[in-house]
Write a protein that holds these residues in place. Structure first.
Motif, mmCIF file in Angstrom:
data_model
loop_
_atom_site.group_PDB
_atom_site.id
_atom_site.type_symbol
_atom_site.label_atom_id
_atom_site.label_comp_id
_atom_site.label_asym_id
_atom_site.label_seq_id
_atom_site.Cartn_x
_atom_site.Cartn_y
_atom_site.Cartn_z
ATOM 1 N N GLN A 3 -86.118 -0.855 9.276
ATOM 2 C CA GLN A 3 -85.619 0.117 8.323
ATOM 3 C C GLN A 3 -85.078 -0.606 7.101
ATOM 4 O OE1 GLN A 3 -82.225 2.469 9.559
ATOM 5 N NE2 GLN A 3 -82.762 4.117 8.142
ATOM 6 N N LEU A 4 -85.433 -0.109 5.922
ATOM 7 C CA LEU A 4 -84.959 -0.682 4.670
ATOM 8 C C LEU A 4 -83.997 0.303 4.017
ATOM 9 C CD1 LEU A 4 -88.310 -2.059 3.178
ATOM 10 C CD2 LEU A 4 -86.792 -3.112 4.854
ATOM 11 N N VAL A 5 -82.812 -0.168 3.688
ATOM 12 C CA VAL A 5 -81.786 0.669 3.086
ATOM 13 C C VAL A 5 -81.490 0.165 1.683
ATOM 14 C CG1 VAL A 5 -79.454 1.576 3.263
ATOM 15 C CG2 VAL A 5 -80.805 1.192 5.333
ATOM 16 N N GLU A 6 -81.697 1.027 0.692
ATOM 17 C CA GLU A 6 -81.509 0.666 -0.704
ATOM 18 C C GLU A 6 -80.194 1.219 -1.240
ATOM 19 O OE1 GLU A 6 -86.080 0.780 -2.315
ATOM 20 O OE2 GLU A 6 -85.126 2.671 -1.717
ATOM 21 N N SER A 7 -79.694 0.564 -2.277
ATOM 22 C CA SER A 7 -78.490 1.019 -2.945
ATOM 23 C C SER A 7 -78.488 0.495 -4.376
ATOM 24 C CB SER A 7 -77.229 0.558 -2.213
ATOM 25 O OG SER A 7 -77.143 -0.855 -2.193
ATOM 26 N N GLY A 8 -77.656 1.085 -5.219
ATOM 27 C CA GLY A 8 -77.484 0.604 -6.576
ATOM 28 C C GLY A 8 -78.122 1.453 -7.657
ATOM 29 N N GLY A 9 -78.928 2.433 -7.283
ATOM 30 C CA GLY A 9 -79.533 3.292 -8.282
ATOM 31 C C GLY A 9 -78.512 4.219 -8.908
ATOM 32 N N GLY A 10 -78.906 4.829 -10.021
ATOM 33 C CA GLY A 10 -77.999 5.739 -10.693
ATOM 34 C C GLY A 10 -78.427 6.035 -12.107
ATOM 35 N N LEU A 11 -77.496 6.584 -12.875
ATOM 36 C CA LEU A 11 -77.720 6.960 -14.267
ATOM 37 C C LEU A 11 -76.996 5.995 -15.190
ATOM 38 C CD1 LEU A 11 -78.679 8.980 -16.449
ATOM 39 C CD2 LEU A 11 -76.569 10.254 -16.026
ATOM 40 N N VAL A 12 -77.734 5.440 -16.144
ATOM 41 C CA VAL A 12 -77.145 4.525 -17.125
ATOM 42 C C VAL A 12 -77.691 4.841 -18.506
ATOM 43 C CG1 VAL A 12 -76.813 2.668 -15.453
ATOM 44 C CG2 VAL A 12 -78.933 2.786 -16.780
ATOM 45 N N TYR A 37 -91.200 -1.976 -6.209
ATOM 46 C CA TYR A 37 -92.171 -1.154 -6.902
ATOM 47 C C TYR A 37 -91.434 0.042 -7.488
ATOM 48 C CZ TYR A 37 -96.126 -3.673 -4.800
ATOM 49 O OH TYR A 37 -97.045 -4.623 -4.437
ATOM 50 N N ARG A 38 -92.092 0.735 -8.413
ATOM 51 C CA ARG A 38 -91.485 1.936 -8.972
ATOM 52 C C ARG A 38 -92.554 2.965 -9.283
ATOM 53 N NH1 ARG A 38 -89.493 -0.244 -14.951
ATOM 54 N NH2 ARG A 38 -91.584 -0.385 -15.911
ATOM 55 N N GLU A 87 -88.031 4.197 -20.512
ATOM 56 C CA GLU A 87 -89.296 3.956 -19.825
ATOM 57 C C GLU A 87 -89.110 3.340 -18.446
ATOM 58 O OE1 GLU A 87 -91.682 1.703 -22.718
ATOM 59 O OE2 GLU A 87 -92.935 3.497 -22.899
ATOM 60 N N ASP A 88 -87.931 2.837 -18.167
ATOM 61 C CA ASP A 88 -87.639 2.290 -16.843
ATOM 62 C C ASP A 88 -87.249 3.375 -15.847
ATOM 63 O OD1 ASP A 88 -88.026 -0.463 -17.555
ATOM 64 O OD2 ASP A 88 -86.088 -0.411 -18.573
ATOM 65 N N THR A 89 -87.085 4.592 -16.308
ATOM 66 C CA THR A 89 -86.730 5.692 -15.423
ATOM 67 C C THR A 89 -87.824 5.917 -14.384
ATOM 68 O OG1 THR A 89 -85.372 6.822 -17.082
ATOM 69 C CG2 THR A 89 -86.248 8.161 -15.283
ATOM 70 N N ALA A 90 -87.446 5.849 -13.116
ATOM 71 C CA ALA A 90 -88.411 5.982 -12.031
ATOM 72 C C ALA A 90 -87.679 5.927 -10.700
ATOM 73 C CB ALA A 90 -89.451 4.856 -12.090
ATOM 74 N N THR A 115 -84.946 4.751 -4.441
ATOM 75 C CA THR A 115 -83.690 5.076 -5.089
ATOM 76 C C THR A 115 -83.959 5.406 -6.553
ATOM 77 O OG1 THR A 115 -81.420 4.307 -5.541
ATOM 78 C CG2 THR A 115 -83.165 2.658 -5.661
ATOM 79 N N GLN A 116 -83.336 6.459 -7.042
ATOM 80 C CA GLN A 116 -83.592 6.949 -8.392
ATOM 81 C C GLN A 116 -82.835 6.131 -9.425
ATOM 82 O OE1 GLN A 116 -85.630 9.686 -9.485
ATOM 83 N NE2 GLN A 116 -85.207 8.724 -11.478
ATOM 84 N N VAL A 117 -83.554 5.704 -10.452
ATOM 85 C CA VAL A 117 -82.955 5.055 -11.615
ATOM 86 C C VAL A 117 -83.284 5.899 -12.830
ATOM 87 C CG1 VAL A 117 -82.995 3.048 -13.137
ATOM 88 C CG2 VAL A 117 -83.038 2.738 -10.658
ATOM 89 N N THR A 118 -82.261 6.361 -13.527
ATOM 90 C CA THR A 118 -82.448 7.189 -14.713
ATOM 91 C C THR A 118 -81.740 6.546 -15.893
ATOM 92 O OG1 THR A 118 -82.548 9.208 -13.364
ATOM 93 C CG2 THR A 118 -82.149 9.473 -15.726
ATOM 94 N N VAL A 119 -82.481 6.346 -16.976
ATOM 95 C CA VAL A 119 -81.942 5.719 -18.178
ATOM 96 C C VAL A 119 -81.975 6.737 -19.310
ATOM 97 C CG1 VAL A 119 -82.076 3.782 -19.760
ATOM 98 C CG2 VAL A 119 -82.836 3.512 -17.391
ATOM 99 N N SER A 120 -80.825 7.059 -19.858
ATOM 100 C CA SER A 120 -80.725 8.038 -20.925
ATOM 101 C C SER A 120 -80.778 7.358 -22.288
ATOM 102 C CB SER A 120 -79.433 8.844 -20.800
ATOM 103 O OG SER A 120 -78.294 8.002 -20.911
ATOM 104 N N SER A 121 -81.217 8.111 -23.300
ATOM 105 C CA SER A 121 -81.320 7.576 -24.656
ATOM 106 C C SER A 121 -79.963 7.498 -25.326
ATOM 107 C CB SER A 121 -82.263 8.433 -25.500
ATOM 108 O OG SER A 121 -83.550 8.478 -24.935
#
Length: 121
Positions: A3-12, A37-38, A87-90, A115-121
């Protein structure tokens, strides 16, 4: 199973940084490669970065901004992401490839849940 457990994603905000982590647990013996991968909406899943005995490999779009590292003793892979852009949002998926036992040399691929990574303008 593994099992792989990810962390650290979020909105920046654009220009900001995030550090993703992924730890593997379960019936594992050793890993020969680790990576990330994304997949963005409407796009195919793409390689971001990998690390193995042969060194590191990065997608052209992230070279100079992202850094992959790993701790094989802890079965953990990291992705430091700097100078983020929209463009890194994925959804980012961690990836491991390795052996399940000392006896068998067969290697298998393992994937995190994403894990979701969202980058705002």
């Amino acid at each position: 199973q593994v099992q792989l457990v990810e962390s650290g994603g979020g909105l920046v905000q654009a220009g900001g940084s995030l550090r993703l982590s992924c730890a593997a647990s379960g019936s594992i013996f050793s890993f020969s490669a680790m990576g990330w991968y994304r997949q963005a909406p409407g796009k195919q899943r793409e390689l971001v970065a990998t690390i193995s005995s042969g060194g590191t490999n990065y997608a052209d779009s992230v070279k100079g901004r992202f850094t992959i590292s790993g701790d094989k003793a802890k079965n953990t892979v990291y992705l430091q992401m700097n100078s983020l852009t929209p463009e890194d949002t994925a959804v980012y998926y961690c990836y491991f490839r390795g052996r399940r036992s000392y006896i068998s040399r067969i290697e298998y691929d393992y994937w995190g849940q994403g894990t979701q990574v969202t980058v705002s303008s």
